[in-house]
Design an enzyme around this catalytic site. Structure first.
Site, PDB file in Angstrom:
ATOM      1  CB  SER A  25      45.473   2.959 -25.510  1.00 46.92           C
ATOM      2  OG  SER A  25      44.533   2.124 -24.881  1.00 46.92           O
ATOM      3  CB  SER A  48      41.715   3.905 -24.300  1.00 44.99           C
ATOM      4  OG  SER A  48      43.048   4.321 -24.033  1.00 44.99           O
ATOM      5  CE  LYS A  65      43.667   7.897 -23.573  1.00 51.73           C
ATOM      6  NZ  LYS A  65      44.431   6.659 -23.807  1.00 51.73           N
TER       7      LYS A  65
END
Lengths: 488, 465
Positions: free
Chosen positions: B161, B137, B62
C-alpha cells in the site's frame, strides 16, 4: 429421590474466574480497582479506540504463575494470547484477549478435604485473559429497552482456572471452591469476593449411571455468585437432570442462569451464547516467554499455602486440627494468631482467645481481622496476665471489653480498676466462711453427699469477691472448709 | 537559503498547491490553521537555533494514522465524525522534530485496495494522468507528494500500500521492516503485516524521515529494540560489489513489457556501476497472494469488529434491537471491499475451516520467509518491479477483485516475510506513466534500500534528463 441419587452420579467440572489485584489493567495503564464512577477508569487501550495496541502487564503473569505453582501445574514456558471474537456492547474491541492454544499453566491438581476425607481434583489449565465491561439494564436510569454500559471493568486482569470433571457432588464443588479461594487469598492476588464478582464460578454438569464411563450431555451453569449459590444451583441441576432422564426425556446441551432468589435456573436463549468465537493468535502480542530465572523468582517468593500452614500450626504450636483449620481460614487471621502466640506463653490460650473472643467481636461488628483495633502483642499481654495468675479468665473478658472501649493496655486497666486477682488464702477463707454460714441448706446437702453444690458455692464466693478471687484457690478452700464441717 | 524563506511561506505554498490540486481528491481535509500556527512557532525556533531536524518539512498524513484532536476516518463512513483523543507514536516523533502536518490524505477504506477507488470520499486521481488511478491504498499520500502538495507523506503498507501507489505516482515509498516503526496509532487493518512508512520525492528525504520514525516503542509489543542507524549516511554510497538478486518468479507471466524494459534498463546501469547480478528463486511465490488474503482478512475481520455503532462513528437510524443496530450500522457504514474481506476473514477463522485456511496459510507464510532467507544467503538485496503494470484507468479493474488483487503480486510476499522494501521511480511507459523498481532488503537493513534506492533514482533522473 434418594434412591435415584444412588442410581446416578454427577460429573462436574468448574471454571473459576479470579480477578487479579493488580494496580493497572492487563494490557493498559488505567486502574484495575473495583468500583468508582461508571466509565471513569478508562484509557484509549481498554476502550479499544482505533489505533491502540495492548501491552502485557508483567505482574499478571507473576500472579498466574503463583496460582499455577500453588495448584501443582506445569508452567508453560512459551504461551500465546488469542482473540475470542464476539459482539457485545460491553466488549469494546469486539474480541476478548484470552489464551486458547498454549495457556500459561496446565496439568495441575488441587487436594482438599471434604467431610474429613481428602479429595483430589485435576486442573486442566489456567489462562490469563481480560475482563469485559458491564451492561446495566437499570430501569431507574433508562427506558426498559435501553442498556447502559460501564467499561471500568474492561481489561481488568483475570485468570481462569478450569478443572477436570473430577467432582461428583455439590459439597465437593463447594470444598474445591473454598480451598481455591483460600489459596488465591493467601497468594495475595484476589480478595475472593464472590458478591462483587472478583471470584466467579461456572459449572459444567452431566449425569450418568453410577459406575458409568461415558459422559452424559452436559449443561453449563452460570451466575452463581455465592458459595451457597454454587451448592444450591448444582444440587438443583443434578436433580433436574435426573428427573428428566427418569421421565424418559433427554438433557439438552445448554447454558443455564441460576436465580438465587427463586432457587431455579433458566436456560439462556440460544443466541445469547451459541457463538463460534473464531479464536486465533492475537497478532498484537508477542508470545509470552517465561525464563528459568523468572519462574525461579516467582517460586522463591511463593508464600506458605493454607494447607502447609495448617500442618505447621499443628506441629509447631501443638494445636488441635480444628483450631488450626479455623485459624488458617485467611492469611491475616493466621498471621494474627502467630503474632499473638509468639508473644504469649501459652499458644493454646492464644488460639482459644482468638477463636472465641476475637472472632465473636469481629462477627458482631462485621469487620475483618485487618480492621481489628487491638494489636496481637496486647492480646498476648492480656493472656500473660491470666497465665501468671494476676487475673482470671472471667476478669480477662472484662479487661478485654475495656481494652476495646478505651484502647488502653490490659495491665493499665487491671491496675486502674483494681482487678488484680485475690490469691491470698486467708482473705479467701474469710469469704468462704461467710458464704457457708449464709447457705446452711447447701452445706447440709453437701454433708448428705451431694457434691454438685460445690459449683454453686464457688459461684457465690466469686460473686462476693466481684470475680477477683482466684477460682482455683476458692475451690480448694471451699472443699477444705466443707470437709471440716462434714467431719465435725 | 536560511533566512530567505520561512516555514510560514513554505506552508502557504503547499496549502495553495493543495487548493490547486483539489480535483485530484488527494486530501480528505487540509489542516491549514494547525499548519500555519506550527509553522510560525517553528520559524521562532529556527531564529533561536532550537528547531528540530525536520523543521519546515510539510507532511501529509494518511487518514488511518491518528492525530490528537483531529478526525481519523480511514476513508470510511463508519468512522464518520470520529476524533482521536491521542496521537500515534510516529506523529509525536515527527512533530517533536518540527515536521508540519498539513492535511489528511485520502486512501482506500481501511487500507483495503490497490487503486484508491474504495474510498467513501471517492477515488484519487493520478497527478500524471487524472484518468488513471494512483494505486492504493496510500493513493492520496502518493498523489500529494507527486503533485507537490506536501514535501513528504506518511502511508501504511500491509501488502504494498505504500510501494504500489508510489510506483504508479512516480514517487519514493518505503516500507520498513515489520517492527521498525511503532504501529501505535495506526488504525489496524492486518496487525502482523501493517507498517507505517515515508513517501517522498527522493530517497534522501525518505532516509531523513525514517531516522525520526524508527525505534522501539513500549506501547507496541511488536516494536523492535533494534538500534536505528543514521540512514542518511547511506545516501550516495556506491554499489561496487553489491550482489543484487533477481527472483525469477517476479519476471514471468503477467509482467507488462514496458515495465520489464524499464527494470532491465535499470539493471544494466547498476551492473555498469559495479553491482553483481545474481539469479535467485523464491519458489513459493505462487502461494503468496492466497496466503496473504487468508491471513490479512482473518486479522481484519477481528480488527474491524470494534466498528459496531455502539460507541463512536456511524450508527444506523431506526433500529429495533441490538442485532439490528450491529447489522445495519456495519452494512451501511462499511464499503463493498471492506465487507467482502470481513466476510472472507470471518469464514477462514470459522470452526471447521481454521485448519484448512488460517493454519495452512501460516505454514505458507513460514515457507515464504524461508525462501527469502535462502535468497539472502546468495545476495545482499533483491530487485524486482514494484507492480506488474503502470497505473491503470479509473474504473478498469474495480469490478474484478481478483485481477485487482494481482496488482500487488510483487509486494505482498515482502509483508508476509516482514522484510523492508522500497519503491523507487526508475523509468516510464510510452504514455509517460511512471514505473517503480522495488528493492527488498534483509531484516532491519533499510540502509541497503537507501543506498541502492538512491542509485536507482539517480539513474532514472539521468535518463529523463
Amino acid at each position: 429421590m434418594s434412591i435415584l441419587k444412588e442410581k446416578y452420579e454427577a460429573v462436574i467440572g468448574l471454571e473459576v474466574h479470579v480477578q487479579l489485584l493488580t494496580n493497572s489493567k492487563i494490557f493498559s495503564s488505567s486502574s484495575a480497582a473495583f468500583g468508582g464512577a461508571p466509565n471513569s477508569k478508562v484509557d484509549p487501550v481498554c476502550l479499544g479506540l482505533p489505533g491502540v495496541l495492548p501491552v502485557l502487564n508483567r505482574q499478571t503473569v507473576n500472579f498466574a504463575m503463583r496460582v499455577g505453582l500453588a495448584t501443582n501445574c506445569k508452567i508453560g514456558r512459551h504461551s500465546i494470547f488469542a482473540r475470542k471474537n464476539y459482539f457485545y456492547p460491553d466488549l469494546p474491541k469486539g474480541y476478548q484477549i484470552s489464551q486458547f492454544e498454549e495457556p500459561v499453566c496446565e496439568h495441575g491438581y488441587l487436594d482438599f478435604e471434604v467431610n474429613g476425607q481428602m479429595k483430589r481434583v485435576g486442573i486442566t489449565r489456567i489462562h490469563l485473559e481480560e475482563d469485559a465491561g458491564k451492561s446495566i439494564h437499570a430501569e431507574e436510569f433508562v427506558g426498559s429497552d435501553e442498556t447502559l454500559v460501564d467499561v471500568n471493568r474492561c481489561g481488568v486482569p483475570l485468570v481462569e482456572i478450569v478443572s477436570e470433571p473430577d467432582i461428583r457432588l455439590a459439597s465437593e464443588a463447594v470444598a474445591y471452591l473454598v480451598e481455591l479461594r483460600r489459596i488465591v487469598q493467601y497468594l495475595g492476588l484476589c480478595d475472593g469476593n464472590m458478591e462483587e464478582g472478583s471470584l466467579r464460578c461456572d459449572a459444567n454438569i452431566s449425569i450418568r449411571p453410577v459406575g458409568g464411563t461415558e459422559l452424559g450431555v452436559k449443561t453449563e451453569l452460570k451466575n452463581m455468585n455465592s458459595i451457597s449459590g454454587v451448592e444450591n444451583a448444582i444440587n438443583y441441576e443434578i436433580h433436574r437432570q435426573i428427573e428428566l432422564l427418569e421421565s424418559g426425556g433427554a438433557v439438552t446441551q445448554q447454558t443455564l442462569l441460576w436465580n438465587a432468589d427463586k432457587g431455579i435456573a433458566r436456560a439462556m436463549r440460544s443466541k445469547e451464547y451459541s457463538h463460534d468465537y473464531r479464536y486465533f493468535p492475537d497478532p498484537d502480542l508477542v508470545p509470552l516467554e517465561i525464563s528459568d530465572a523468572w519462574l525461579q523468582e516467582v517460586k522463591s517468593a511463593l508464600p506458605e499455602l493454607p494447607r502447609a500452614r495448617k500442618n505447621r500450626l499443628i506441629a509447631e504450636y501443638k494445636l488441635p486440627q480444628y483450631d488450626a483449620e479455623v485459624l488458617t481460614a485467611t492469611r491475616p487471621l493466621a498471621d494474627y494468631f502467630e503474632a499473638t502466640a509468639g508473644a504469649c506463653a501459652d499458644a493454646k490460650a492464644a488460639s482459644n482467645w482468638i477463636m472465641g473472643e476475637v472472632l465473636r467481636y469481629l462477627k458482631e461488628n462485621e469487620i475483618t481481622i485487618e480492621a481489628f483495633s487491638v494489636p496481637p502483642g496486647e492480646i498476648a499481654e492480656l493472656l500473660n496476665l491470666v497465665g501468671d495468675g494476676t487475673i482470671n479468665l472471667k476478669v480477662a473478658r472484662i479487661v478485654f471489653g475495656a481494652m476495646l472501649e478505651t484502647g488502653k493496655r490490659a495491665a493499665v486497666i487491671v491496675k486502674e480498676k483494681g482487678l488484680v486477682q485475690v490469691s491470698d488464702t486467708a482473705q479467701i477463707t474469710a469469704q468462704v466462711r461467710m458464704v457457708l454460714s449464709d447457705h446452711p441448706a447447701e452445706v447440709e446437702k453437701y454433708v448428705a453427699g451431694k457434691e454438685q453444690v460445690v459449683g454453686f458455692l464457688v459461684g457465690q464466693v466469686m460473686r462476693a469477691t466481684r470475680g477477683q478471687a482466684n477460682p482455683k484457690i476458692v475451690n480448694e478452700v471451699l472443699r477444705t472448709e466443707l470437709q471440716a464441717l462434714a467431719d465435725s | 537559503m536560511r533566512g530567505e524563506w520561512s516555514c510560514v511561506d513554505l506552508t502557504e505554498t503547499y496549502l495553495s498547491n493543495i487548493d490547486k490540486g483539489a480535483h485530484l481528491n488527494a486530501f480528505v481535509f487540509s489542516m491549514a490553521d494547525r499548519a500555519r500556527a506550527r509553522a510560525a512557532e517553528i520559524d521562532g525556533r529556527i531564529k533561536t537555533g532550537d528547531a528540530g531536524k525536520l523543521a519546515g518539512l510539510t507532511l501529509a498524513v494518511k487518514d488511518n494514522i491518528v492525530i490528537k484532536g483531529e478526525r481519523a476516518g480511514c476513508a470510511s463512513a463508519i468512522l464518520d465524525g470520529y476524533v482521536s483523543p491521542y496521537s500515534a507514536t510516529v506523529i509525536e516523533k515527527l512533530e517533536a522534530e518540527d515536521a508540519i502536518i498539513i492535511g489528511r490524505t485520502n486512501m482506500d477504506e481501511f487500507a483495503m485496495g490497490s487503486s484508491n477507488e474504495n474510498s467513501c470520499h471517492g477515488p484519487v486521481k493520478n497527478p500524471n494522468d487524472p484518468t488513471s488511478v494512483t494505486g492504493g491504498s496510500s493513493g492520496g499520500s502518493c498523489a500529494a507528494v507527486s503533485a507537490g502538495m506536501a514535501l513528504a507523506a506518511l502511508g501504511s503498507d500491509t501488502g504494498g500500500s505504500i510501494r504500489q501507489p508510489a510506483s504508479f505516482c512516480g514517487v519514493v515509498g518505503l516500507k520498513p521492516t515489520y517492527g521498525r516503526v511503532s504501529r501505535y496509532g495506526l488504525v489496524a487493518f492486518a496487525s502482523s503485516f501493517d507498517q507505517i512508512g515515508p513517501i517522498t520525492q527522493n530517497v534522501a528525504d525518505a532516509a531523513l524521515l525514517l531516522e525520526v520514525m524508527c525505534g522501539l516503542d513500549l506501547k507496541d509489543s511488536t516494536s523492535s529494540p533494534e538500534s536505528v542507524p543514521d540512514f542518511t549516511n547511506s545516501v550516495g554510497r556506491d554499489i561496487q560489489g553489491l550482489r543484487i538478486g533477481l527472483p525469477s518468479e517476479y519476471f514471468g507471466e503477467g509482467l507488462n513489457n514496458e515495465v520489464r524494459q524499464a527494470i532491465d534498463n535499470t539493471i544494466d546501469i547498476l551492473k555498469q556501476r559495479g553491482a553483481a547480478i545474481v539469479e535467485v528463486s523464491l519458489p513459493h511465490t505462487d502461494y503468496a497472494i492466497a496466503a496473504y488474503y487468508v491471513l490479512t482478512t482473518a486479522e481484519a475481520s477481528s480488527n474491524l469488529s470494534r466498528y459496531d455503532g455502539a460507541r463512536y462513528g456511524f450508527r444506523a437510524a431506526d433500529v429495533s434491537d441490538l442485532d439490528e443496530m450491529y447489522i445495519n450500522s456495519r452494512n451501511q457504514g462499511f464499503g463493498e471491499e471492506v465487507k467482502r474481506r470481513i466476510m472472507l476473514g470471518t469464514y477462514v477463522l470459522s470452526a471447521g475451516y481454521y485448519d484448512a485456511y488460517y493454519r495452512k496459510a501460516q505454514q505458507v507464510r513460514t515457507l515464504i520467509k524461508r525462501d527469502f532467507a535462502a535468497a539472502f544467503e546468495r545476495c545482499d538485496c533483491l530487485l524486482t518491479p514494484t507492480a506488474p503494470t503502470t497505473a491503470f484507468k479509473i474504473g478498469e479493474k474495480i469490478d474484478d477483485p481478483l485481477t485487482m488483487y494481482l496488482s500487488d503480486i510483487y509486494t505482498v510476499s515482502i509483508n508476509l516475510a516482514g522484510l523492508p522494501a522500497i519503491s523507487v521511480p526508475c523509468g516510464s511507459d510510452e504514455n509517460g506513466l511512471p514505473v517503480g523498481a522495488q528493492i527488498v532488503g534483509n531484516y532491519f537493513d533499510e540502509e541497503m534500500l537507501i543506498r541502492l534506492g538512491h542509485q536507482v533514482h539517480c539513474q532514472a533522473g539521468e535518463k529523463s534528463a
